[in-house]
Motif scaffolding. Structure first.
Motif, PDB file in Angstrom:
ATOM      1  N   TRP A 738      12.691  14.213 -42.077  1.00  0.00           N
ATOM      2  CA  TRP A 738      13.460  12.959 -42.028  1.00  0.00           C
ATOM      3  C   TRP A 738      12.646  11.880 -42.740  1.00  0.00           C
ATOM      4  O   TRP A 738      11.508  11.590 -42.361  1.00  0.00           O
ATOM      5  N   ASP A 740      12.181   8.297 -43.163  1.00  0.00           N
ATOM      6  CA  ASP A 740      12.561   7.001 -42.602  1.00  0.00           C
ATOM      7  C   ASP A 740      12.223   5.892 -43.590  1.00  0.00           C
ATOM      8  O   ASP A 740      11.479   6.083 -44.558  1.00  0.00           O
ATOM      9  N   VAL A 772      18.642   8.606 -45.508  1.00  0.00           N
ATOM     10  CA  VAL A 772      19.145   8.519 -44.138  1.00  0.00           C
ATOM     11  C   VAL A 772      18.451   7.371 -43.419  1.00  0.00           C
ATOM     12  O   VAL A 772      17.336   6.984 -43.781  1.00  0.00           O
ATOM     13  N   CYS A 773      19.128   6.819 -42.427  1.00  0.00           N
ATOM     14  CA  CYS A 773      18.555   5.741 -41.613  1.00  0.00           C
ATOM     15  C   CYS A 773      19.121   5.859 -40.207  1.00  0.00           C
ATOM     16  O   CYS A 773      20.331   6.039 -40.032  1.00  0.00           O
ATOM     17  N   CYS A 774      18.250   5.758 -39.218  1.00  0.00           N
ATOM     18  CA  CYS A 774      18.693   5.876 -37.824  1.00  0.00           C
ATOM     19  C   CYS A 774      19.316   4.594 -37.305  1.00  0.00           C
ATOM     20  O   CYS A 774      19.867   4.569 -36.196  1.00  0.00           O
ATOM     21  N   ARG A 790      25.450   3.427 -39.528  1.00  0.00           N
ATOM     22  CA  ARG A 790      24.289   4.031 -40.182  1.00  0.00           C
ATOM     23  C   ARG A 790      23.847   5.308 -39.474  1.00  0.00           C
ATOM     24  O   ARG A 790      23.525   6.309 -40.126  1.00  0.00           O
ATOM     25  N   LEU A 791      23.823   5.271 -38.158  1.00  0.00           N
ATOM     26  CA  LEU A 791      23.377   6.442 -37.410  1.00  0.00           C
ATOM     27  C   LEU A 791      24.379   7.585 -37.546  1.00  0.00           C
ATOM     28  O   LEU A 791      23.994   8.749 -37.700  1.00  0.00           O
ATOM     29  N   ALA A 794      23.923   9.164 -40.863  1.00  0.00           N
ATOM     30  CA  ALA A 794      22.697   9.963 -40.894  1.00  0.00           C
ATOM     31  C   ALA A 794      22.917  11.326 -40.242  1.00  0.00           C
ATOM     32  O   ALA A 794      22.441  12.354 -40.748  1.00  0.00           O
ATOM     33  N   ALA A 797      24.644  13.511 -42.578  1.00  0.00           N
ATOM     34  CA  ALA A 797      23.788  13.978 -43.664  1.00  0.00           C
ATOM     35  C   ALA A 797      22.926  15.161 -43.248  1.00  0.00           C
ATOM     36  O   ALA A 797      22.698  16.090 -44.039  1.00  0.00           O
ATOM     37  N   CYS A 815      11.917   6.032 -34.790  1.00  0.00           N
ATOM     38  CA  CYS A 815      13.095   6.728 -35.305  1.00  0.00           C
ATOM     39  C   CYS A 815      13.357   8.007 -34.517  1.00  0.00           C
ATOM     40  O   CYS A 815      14.508   8.347 -34.222  1.00  0.00           O
TER      41      CYS A 815
END
Length: 973
Positions: A738, A740, A772-774, A790-791, A794, A797, A815
């Motif tokens: 992941w 971040d 990706v972004c949590c 956003r979550l 992610a 993805a 994250c």
């Protein structure tokens, strides 16, 4: 209405008079009144206002103003009172913030003189430097004050060895109701300044007469066994006890005089201790064996029930090994050396294992196991507020005590009483003294609930009285039991109590409704009931989607006010203000839902101010025994509060950070010149609400993804060997790394190191196909709609990789915590969410679980670890410790709490000073004490930034430490 207007005018006049007379803080605002509306009991009483005195003179002035106005006064210590004696309708005085000095500590005479607001653990730490300790040690020792202990006659686990607070008090410094100072010395040495005709002389004469006339009743009814705490301690007025007025006042619950100082005796504990765990079928069987165990003179005999163990397991918490059984006794032994204590424990375990009622016994000597076991016992009051099946349980019949020889019979009858009333509760307690704690599933908010509560408590009182017991064994009677005292004592004893109170406080100024002329036990029952169920955005999956139910997790035990250890609550440690404790915030939110003293719902400025210094560290999620999650409640409030309104500038600057840094990545050199420039950087900080003293992090010249593509790793993965120096590792298993925002744009070297380590351990590394972004930055600033989008994107993805069974390695602890915990609150508890939670690993967790035999090589250095708050709260550090052990490094994990940065918090201009104060509480002093060669390990980007900016030393990520241990340096970058 005219009456309401008169009441408001009277309150304003009182506030003005106190503000003019008192140097300390006087606050009659709705937020402050909400914070002090409850203690740790069932009761809710919103005060007129709160005073935080700075001196004895402030206490004297407060007394004078309240006496003149005819307004009652309630003294409060740590606010951990379970009987309701720390709340009142008049003025509440909190001595814990400023009157907290240890005035004198004499190790030769084993005495300490303290102000009433001194926290017990602070005194214990000071005494420990001389090999001494305080005798009483209630489970609230990390936050209870000496003044509060004197009020309740607190005891604790070791009272079988060192007695109650009354047994340790040598002298008291007081203010009488009219402001007259009085010092009570050791037994028989009380002076009467002003002569026999003065206020003090008349008081002492009246008390001598009371003791002489009441002697037969006192001898017959008081001081019958150690935990008889209910009522006043008149037995200390008997001739053989030296007419000890100081000890007679211990347990008077602030109803007789104001304590301004105390002299207490210290004890010399054994240098080493060990524990014997004994298993029984149930608590009654354990109680039957307790008298024979007491003959061996242990230091403590404590009990826990299976319900506590089941609660811990339901929460996913580790439980140390226990002997077979459904209930357990903790029997503590001591010795001059660890070997001696262990030998005594071993002998005792063998003896007890053969007892008829015991199912097994185990001697425990390992210090970490001892700490874990004692934490379970000390957290009992919080753990049992939710029963193993999740139902709420409440105090109210909390700490009754009977002589230990009657305990087994009492417990069997008490269980039968619970069954008759259809009630359930988890029991535990100080069995060596016959004291039993319990939280019960009273249905207080249901129709007829208070009446059913009354019937149960009245029958429970009669049961205790029939066994010669005491309604209170250490917490005082307060509002919960004072009305019941005639069921325990004769009319003559009750009359003596009334006369005792009248001699000290003839005007009834001090804590009315407690002990004498008591309030009804079913009056002012709390918690505050929601006036309406406000709409929420987050899911609250563990509380049925109900924010009110989630907030009722806070029952006021106050562990968030602990003077040290753990993470919770960093802002309180910096300010020592109840407003900045988890409990204070929860009370304000509860009152917001009730719609009373805190109005305007989600637009409430009082709640906004109470939450302002919450760092969203999530420490309460772990350290609070009932798992209050203030970070989540803050996100919800900020979302609702600013809905359709302009937000603080920092919410746009830092909340949208993932978008801004993607723009900066187009020209990182230009971005660094702008953020690092003296004029341009200052302007950007001002526009973004960022503290002027904060250097802005530099953007990396090359992002992690750009390096990944340049290195050729973006092509289909090639087969790898079985790992590095340590032998068999990941065996070619694919893992998804992941990427971040912080690793991608600020510290790609951490990501590169992680790739190298994973490849060396035999894994094939992949990156998500798209960024990706949590949603963490939006979540922490309460921008929940963006965070949800956003979550969700992610999870989409990484979905194919997760469904293929691929572990997801997350390098940033915050994250990882979102993906393992917050995701349920944001997106619900569906299959996609559960799969992502199960797939999420930290680097250490992956290596620990899937490459247990692999080792990178040796690290022949001292490593000091600053644990990220979210890792502490959600992920834990056991895997990290096991991986570090493979390197051979000398590792110390700091117990320093939060670093103070906490993401956006430490960058915001309004929070910079508190951020620094939090770091200075423990972390920075610990780091400054480390020699230059020490490796400072911190996986969190926030922690590393805070350390580098405030300590002036570099900090490294675990991935970098392991990569360096491979012997490759940075050659592969």
């Amino acid at each position: 209405m005219p009456g309401d207007q008169r009441s408001r005018d009277r309150s304003r006049e009182l506030e003005a008079a106190l503000s003019a007379a008192v140097e300390g803080e006087v606050d009659f605002g709705g937020g402050r009144r909400a914070e002090y509306s409850s203690d740790a009991s069932l009761y809710r009483s919103v005060p007129l206002g709160v005073v935080l005195p700075r001196s004895t003179g402030d206490l004297e002035a407060t007394l004078a103003v309240c006496r003149q106005a005819g307004v009652p006064l309630t003294l409060r210590g740590g606010g951990t009172s379970i009987g309701g004696q720390a709340v009142g309708p008049g003025v509440v005085v909190d001595c814990s913030r400023h009157l907290d000095r240890i005035l004198e500590l004499d190790p030769e005479r084993r005495l300490a003189r303290v102000e009433p607001g001194v926290v017990l653990d602070d005194l214990r730490r000071a005494a420990a430097r001389h090999g001494l300790d305080a005798g009483p040690d209630p489970s609230s020792h990390s936050r209870c004050t000496i003044g509060g202990m004197i009020g309740n006659n607190a005891c604790g686990a070791h009272s079988v060895a060192w007695g109650r607070t009354a047994d340790s008090v040598v002298g008291l410094e007081l203010l009488l109701d009219d402001g007259t100072p009085l010092t009570l010395g050791p037994a028989g040495r009380t002076a009467a300044p002003g002569g026999p005709d003065g206020r003090v002389g008349g008081l002492i004469s009246a008390l001598r007469e009371l003791a002489e006339r009441g002697e037969p009743t006192i001898r017959a009814e008081l001081g019958r066994f150690g935990r008889q705490v209910s009522g006043y301690g008149l037995e200390h007025l008997l001739p053989e006890r030296g007419f000890d007025l100081a000890r007679a006042l211990v347990g008077s619950e602030g109803t007789c005089a104001v304590v301004t100082g105390a002299t207490v005796a210290l004890v010399e504990p054994p240098p080493a201790r060990a524990l014997v765990l004994v298993g029984f079928d149930d608590l009654a069987a354990a109680a039957d064996e307790t008298p024979s165990i007491l003959e061996r003179r242990p230091l403590a005999v404590e009990a826990i029930d299976l319900g506590i163990v089941e609660t811990l397991r339901r929460r996913g918490r580790a439980v140390p090994a226990l002997p077979p059984g459904g209930a357990w006794l903790y029997v503590e032994t001591g010795g001059a050396t660890a070997a001696e204590a262990a030998a005594r424990a071993g002998t005792l375990a063998r003896e007890l294992e053969g007892r008829a009622g015991a199912r097994g016994a185990l001697a425990v000597t390992d210090p970490s196991a001892l700490r874990a076991l004692w934490r379970i016992r000390e957290d009992g009051a919080g753990l049992v507020t939710r029963l193993p099946d999740g139902r709420e349980a409440w105090p109210g019949w909390e700490d009754a005590a009977v002589p230990p020889e009657r305990l087994g019979a009492y417990l069997r009858e008490f269980r039968a009483l619970l069954d008759r009333h259809g009630r359930h509760g988890v029991l535990y307690g100080h069995f060596g003294d016959g004291c039993v704690h319990v939280r019960i599933d009273f249905d207080l908010q249901a129709p007829g609930g208070p009446a059913r509560y009354r019937r149960f408590v009245e029958e429970a009182a009669d049961l205790v009285a029939s066994h010669g017991g005491s309604f209170s064994g250490e917490h005082g009677d307060g509002r919960a039991r004072s009305e019941l005292l005639p069921r325990m004592y004769s009319p003559k004893a009750i009359e003596l109590f009334q006369r005792f109170k009248a001699i000290w406080d003839p005007g009834g100024l001090l804590n009315p409704g407690v002990l004498v002329r008591p309030a009804r036990i079913d009056q002012d029952l709390g918690p505050a009931a929601p006036g309406r169920r406000l709409p929420v955005t987050l899911r609250y999956p563990d509380d049925g989607g109900d924010l009110g139910l989630a907030l009722r997790r806070c029952v006021g035990i106050g562990k968030c006010r602990a003077s040290g250890g753990g993470v919770m609550c960093p802002s309180f440690r910096a300010t020592r203000d109840e407003r900045d404790s988890t409990r204070g915030r929860a009370r304000t939110l509860q009152e917001m839902l009730a719609g009373g003293v805190v109005g305007r719902g989600w637009r409430s400025p009082e709640v906004r101010d109470a939450l302002d210094l919450c760092l969203s560290c999530k420490g309460c999620k772990r350290d609070c025994p009932v798992e209050v999650d203030m970070a989540t409640y803050k996100s919800e409030f900020l979302h609702q509060h600013y809905r359709g309104r302009v937000r603080p500038a920092s919410h746009y600057a830092l909340g949208f950070l993932p978008l801004w840094v993607r723009l900066a990545a187009l020209a990182p050199g230009l971005a660094n010149r702008l953020t690092g420039g003296r004029v341009s950087g200052a302007a950007l900080r001002r526009l973004g609400g960022i503290a002027p003293a904060r250097p802005l992090p530099r953007f990396a010249d090359e992002t992690l993804r750009a390096w990944w593509r340049r290195s050729g790793r973006s092509r289909p993965p090639r087969p790898t060997g079985s790992g590095g120096p340590g032998g068999t590792g990941g065996s070619g298993r694919e893992v998804l790394l992941w990427v971040d925002t912080f690793t991608e744009h600020f510290t790609p070297q951490v990501g590169r190191a992680a790739v190298e380590v994973l490849e060396a351990a035999g894994f094939r590394v992949r990156l998500p196909d798209r960024p990706v972004c949590c949603g963490l930055t939006w979540l922490s600033t309460g921008q929940l709609r963006v965070a949800r989008r956003r979550l969700s994107a992610a999870l989409d993805a990484i979905g194919p990789s997760v469904r293929a069974g691929m572990p997801v390695v997350v390098l940033e602890p915050s994250c990882a915590a979102v993906l393992r915990d917050d995701v349920r609150s944001v997106l619900g508890d569906g299959e996609r969410v559960r799969a992502a939670m199960a797939a999420t690993h930290t680097l250490a967790e992956l290596l620990d679980r899937h490459a247990p035999a692999w080792s990178p090589g040796r690290v022949e250095r001292r490593v000091v670890v600053q644990t990220h708050c979210h890792q502490h709260a959600v992920l834990g550090s056991d895997a990290d410790d096991r991986v570090l052990e493979r390197t051979g490094a000398s590792v110390e994990r700091l117990d320093a709490g939060c670093c103070g940065m906490a993401g956006n918090f430490g960058f915001e201009s309004s929070h910079y000073d508190v951020s620094v104060a939090v770091a200075e509480h423990a972390m920075l002093p610990a780091l400054r004490a480390e020699p230059p060669g020490t490796v400072l390990l911190a996986d969190g980007f926030s922690c590393r930034t805070q350390i580098e900016q405030l300590a002036g030393r570099p900090a490294t990520h675990l991935a970098e430490l392991l990569r360096d241990a491979l012997g490759r340096g940075d050659a592969a970058r």
